[in-house]
Every structure is written in structure tokens, then in C-alpha cells.
Write a protein that holds these residues in place. Sequence first.
Motif, PDB file in Angstrom:
ATOM      1  N   LEU A   4     -25.902  41.335 -27.091  1.00 43.36           N
ATOM      2  CA  LEU A   4     -24.506  41.051 -26.765  1.00 43.36           C
ATOM      3  C   LEU A   4     -24.263  39.548 -26.668  1.00 43.36           C
ATOM      4  CD1 LEU A   4     -23.818  43.816 -24.118  1.00 43.36           C
ATOM      5  CD2 LEU A   4     -22.809  43.621 -26.381  1.00 43.36           C
ATOM      6  N   LEU A   5     -25.175  38.834 -26.061  1.00 38.73           N
ATOM      7  CA  LEU A   5     -25.039  37.391 -25.943  1.00 38.73           C
ATOM      8  C   LEU A   5     -25.061  36.721 -27.315  1.00 38.73           C
ATOM      9  CD1 LEU A   5     -24.808  35.146 -23.835  1.00 38.73           C
ATOM     10  CD2 LEU A   5     -27.290  34.981 -23.878  1.00 38.73           C
ATOM     11  N   ALA A   6     -25.957  37.155 -28.187  1.00 41.29           N
ATOM     12  CA  ALA A   6     -26.017  36.597 -29.545  1.00 41.29           C
ATOM     13  C   ALA A   6     -24.740  36.923 -30.315  1.00 41.29           C
ATOM     14  CB  ALA A   6     -27.238  37.144 -30.274  1.00 41.29           C
ATOM     15  N   GLY A   7     -24.209  38.126 -30.157  1.00 38.61           N
ATOM     16  CA  GLY A   7     -22.964  38.496 -30.815  1.00 38.61           C
ATOM     17  C   GLY A   7     -21.803  37.643 -30.355  1.00 38.61           C
TER      18      GLY A   7
ATOM     19  N   THR B 102     -19.680  35.097 -32.760  1.00 33.05           N
ATOM     20  CA  THR B 102     -18.230  35.240 -32.838  1.00 33.05           C
ATOM     21  C   THR B 102     -17.522  33.922 -32.550  1.00 33.05           C
ATOM     22  OG1 THR B 102     -18.388  37.554 -32.182  1.00 33.05           O
ATOM     23  CG2 THR B 102     -16.238  36.502 -31.933  1.00 33.05           C
ATOM     24  N   VAL B 103     -17.983  33.185 -31.550  1.00 28.24           N
ATOM     25  CA  VAL B 103     -17.386  31.895 -31.221  1.00 28.24           C
ATOM     26  C   VAL B 103     -17.609  30.902 -32.353  1.00 28.24           C
ATOM     27  CG1 VAL B 103     -17.574  29.913 -29.675  1.00 28.24           C
ATOM     28  CG2 VAL B 103     -17.459  32.208 -28.736  1.00 28.24           C
TER      29      VAL B 103
ATOM     30  N   ILE C  18     -32.856  44.344 -21.403  1.00 24.98           N
ATOM     31  CA  ILE C  18     -32.978  42.957 -21.847  1.00 24.98           C
ATOM     32  C   ILE C  18     -32.557  42.832 -23.301  1.00 24.98           C
ATOM     33  CG2 ILE C  18     -34.641  41.118 -22.318  1.00 24.98           C
ATOM     34  CD1 ILE C  18     -36.153  42.094 -19.778  1.00 24.98           C
ATOM     35  N   LEU C  19     -32.973  43.764 -24.133  1.00 20.86           N
ATOM     36  CA  LEU C  19     -32.635  43.738 -25.549  1.00 20.86           C
ATOM     37  C   LEU C  19     -31.123  43.871 -25.768  1.00 20.86           C
ATOM     38  CD1 LEU C  19     -33.731  43.752 -28.500  1.00 20.86           C
ATOM     39  CD2 LEU C  19     -33.693  46.241 -28.330  1.00 20.86           C
ATOM     40  N   VAL C  20     -30.484  44.771 -25.052  1.00 20.29           N
ATOM     41  CA  VAL C  20     -29.040  44.958 -25.179  1.00 20.29           C
ATOM     42  C   VAL C  20     -28.302  43.709 -24.706  1.00 20.29           C
ATOM     43  CG1 VAL C  20     -27.062  46.248 -24.262  1.00 20.29           C
ATOM     44  CG2 VAL C  20     -29.093  47.462 -25.067  1.00 20.29           C
ATOM     45  N   PHE C  21     -28.727  43.142 -23.589  1.00 20.76           N
ATOM     46  CA  PHE C  21     -28.083  41.941 -23.075  1.00 20.76           C
ATOM     47  C   PHE C  21     -28.208  40.778 -24.057  1.00 20.76           C
ATOM     48  CE2 PHE C  21     -28.504  37.888 -20.782  1.00 20.76           C
ATOM     49  CZ  PHE C  21     -27.221  37.804 -20.267  1.00 20.76           C
ATOM     50  N   LEU C  22     -29.388  40.558 -24.592  1.00 17.07           N
ATOM     51  CA  LEU C  22     -29.575  39.458 -25.545  1.00 17.07           C
ATOM     52  C   LEU C  22     -28.805  39.696 -26.839  1.00 17.07           C
ATOM     53  CD1 LEU C  22     -33.347  38.611 -25.002  1.00 17.07           C
ATOM     54  CD2 LEU C  22     -31.327  37.367 -24.183  1.00 17.07           C
TER      55      LEU C  22
END
Length: 69
Positions: free
Chosen positions: A28-31, A35-36, A22-26
Motif C-alpha cells: 500500500l505504501l509503495a502504491g 501514485t504521487v 507487513i507485506l500488505v502495508f509495504l
Amino acid sequence: MASKVATRGEAWYHQPIAWLGILVFLSLLAGCVVTVIIATRYTDHPQHGNARTLLGVPLPATSGSAARP
């Protein structure tokens, strides 16, 4: 029908690998969101002057079969 009830140590929220996932997924999503946001805030200005372009990529001065030796 026998149903298995999760004991205290077997529940998904007691598994550290689930929290790591969950931590890795969140992260990556925040990154991706950051970036956008940065990409929309700072635009690129063309550096190729008046050269002809195709989809933003400068074309060579000669093209096609005339450039072949």
C-alpha cells in the motif's frame, strides 16, 4: 518475577500473519508513492475553455436564485 521467554515457535517473526500484514502495508505504501509520482509527472489541463471556475470546477452559466423556476 517470572518473565516469559518466547519459545522458538512463538516469536513474532515466525508468525505468517505478521509477515502478511507487513507485506500488505509495504504494498500500500509503495502504491501511494507511485501514485504521487505519476500525479506530479502528468498535469491536468483545463478542458472547459474560458468558463468561470471555483476551485477548478466549472460554474454553471446561471447561478443563485435566478436559476430557480
